[in-house]
Write a protein that holds these residues in place. Structure first.
Motif, PDB file in Angstrom:
ATOM      1  N   GLN A   1     -34.037  -8.768   9.184  1.00 20.33           N
ATOM      2  CA  GLN A   1     -33.801  -9.406   7.890  1.00 20.33           C
ATOM      3  C   GLN A   1     -32.619 -10.362   8.001  1.00 20.33           C
ATOM      4  N   ARG A   2     -31.541  -9.897   8.641  1.00 23.03           N
ATOM      5  CA  ARG A   2     -30.426 -10.783   8.968  1.00 23.03           C
ATOM      6  C   ARG A   2     -29.484 -10.096   9.943  1.00 23.03           C
TER       7      ARG A   2
ATOM      8  N   ASN B   1     -34.528  -1.723   5.523  1.00 21.54           N
ATOM      9  CA  ASN B   1     -33.284  -2.505   5.499  1.00 21.54           C
ATOM     10  C   ASN B   1     -32.126  -1.682   6.070  1.00 21.54           C
TER      11      ASN B   1
ATOM     12  N   ASN C   1     -36.139  -4.570   8.662  1.00 23.58           N
ATOM     13  CA  ASN C   1     -37.152  -4.204   7.663  1.00 23.58           C
ATOM     14  C   ASN C   1     -38.537  -4.565   8.169  1.00 23.58           C
TER      15      ASN C   1
ATOM     16  N   ASP D   1     -39.873  -0.434   5.828  1.00 23.50           N
ATOM     17  CA  ASP D   1     -39.185  -1.539   5.145  1.00 23.50           C
ATOM     18  C   ASP D   1     -37.812  -1.073   4.643  1.00 23.50           C
TER      19      ASP D   1
ATOM     20  N   ASN E   1     -40.272  -7.114   8.173  1.00 31.03           N
ATOM     21  CA  ASN E   1     -40.429  -8.420   8.802  1.00 31.03           C
ATOM     22  C   ASN E   1     -39.656  -8.544  10.105  1.00 31.03           C
TER      23      ASN E   1
ATOM     24  N   LYS F   1     -37.020 -13.676  14.456  1.00 29.07           N
ATOM     25  CA  LYS F   1     -36.766 -12.495  13.627  1.00 29.07           C
ATOM     26  C   LYS F   1     -37.822 -11.418  13.862  1.00 29.07           C
ATOM     27  N   ARG F   2     -38.983 -11.821  14.403  1.00 31.61           N
ATOM     28  CA  ARG F   2     -40.068 -10.874  14.647  1.00 31.61           C
ATOM     29  C   ARG F   2     -40.186 -10.483  16.120  1.00 31.61           C
TER      30      ARG F   2
END
Length: 325
Positions: free
Chosen positions: A284-285, A252, A279, A250, A281, A141-142
């Motif tokens: 996010q998905r 989203n 976001n 961040d 991180n 994810k990163r």
């Protein structure tokens, strides 16, 4: 993710990297920008040139040439470094050379203590992002690739122009490989909340032939730009900046970045351009769109296309740097 200041490390100060840096400066996206290049003198010159424009910018960025140890407290490390494809060179040959370049980059970045988000722009971007993930050992994810973000922007621009609609009100995506096998899932394309395919039934609005023309133009855009000016860099620089803003803010927000698939769209352990929520991180998905059977086949074909190149790379007996799941 640190919140006291926004720090970006850019690795690679070629035309793509510096178009990105220039866009960051003009939009005041970060507080600190570090330039790293194997040609340190060039990076120093680029830092000087950008700093000389600070007086004309609303930004108060700190811009300087650095080293990999400077990645330790960065929020994002953006990789634009790599070698260009030579005339007559296969994608596999290009992959071999760029994989060697990435080995010299990713390991010292992670050894610095970096704990942010990798953003990769080097081509072939889906494969190079997969290699970055493998070398770094990071949560996928990163580790993000620019994917088909720019292709999607090209699509929306062309659709908006054809339909006389602001591109910001066009909701359509380019998915799969950032390359010849990318495709547009037209079943998911909309103007506001109206499906574009339904417009094909309204006489005089748009026809399937026009949609096919637009898709072909998007797929071949880079070739035409390269033929005219030898390289593409402004568009991808701005696309990278927009993804960066989404991470640092961040937000989203949704972009078609290159992301690790773990069952989505019937694919696993492969990076491809798909709509994702981005976001601080990273990813996010992943958003799973309801593709038609034909569109699923196109996605499968696209993944198979660059998957074969990656498998051939491993098959040649080079050091395996990509078997983690």
């Amino acid at each position: 993710m640190r919140t006291d200041k926004r720090k970006i490390v850019l690795v690679g100060t070629g035309m793509v990297g510096m178009s990105y840096a220039y866009s960051l400066l003009n939009q005041g996206v970060c507080d600190e920008l570090v330039l790293i290049d194997i040609n340190r003198k060039r990076a120093e010159g680029e830092a000087m040139d950008l700093n000389h424009g600070l007086a004309f910018s609303a930004s108060h960025m700190k811009i300087y040439t650095g080293e990999y140890k400077d990645c330790s407290d960065a929020d994002i490390v953006v990789i634009c470094a790599g070698v260009a494809q030579k005339s007559g060179e296969t994608r596999l040959d290009l992959l071999k050379r760029n994989a060697a370049v990435f080995q010299s980059i990713v390991r010292p970045v992670t050894e610095s203590g970096f704990n942010g988000v990798f953003l990769v722009a080097t081509n072939p971007v889906d494969i190079m992002t997969r290699i970055t993930y493998s070398l770094s050992g990071f949560n996928p994810k990163r580790v993000i690739g620019s994917g088909t973000t720019l292709d999607t922007a090209r699509l929306r621009y062309l659709l908006g122009d054809s339909l006389r609609v602001d591109p910001r009100n066009v909701h359509a995506y380019v998915m799969g490989e950032h390359g010849d096998s990318e495709f547009v899932p037209w079943s998911q394309a909309m103007i506001a909340t109206k499906p574009i395919l339904s417009l094909c039934e309204e006489e005089g609005v748009v026809c399937r032939g026009e949609l096919e023309r637009i898709e072909d133009e998007v797929r071949g855009a880079a070739y035409r730009i390269i033929e005219a000016k030898q390289a593409t860099y402004y568009g991808i620089g701005m696309a990278l900046t927009r993804i960066t803003r989404a991470i640092l803010g961040d937000e989203n927000s949704v972009f078609t970045v290159s992301a690790m698939l773990k069952g989505e769209y019937g694919q696993s352990d492969v990076y491809a351009g798909v709509p994702c929520i981005i976001n601080k991180n990273g990813i996010q998905r992943i958003i799973s769109l309801s593709l038609t059977d034909d569109e699923m086949k196109q996605f499968q074909h696209s993944c198979d296309t660059f998957g074969k190149v990656l498998k051939a790379f491993y098959k040649e007996g080079r050091k395996r740097i990509g078997n983690k799941s």
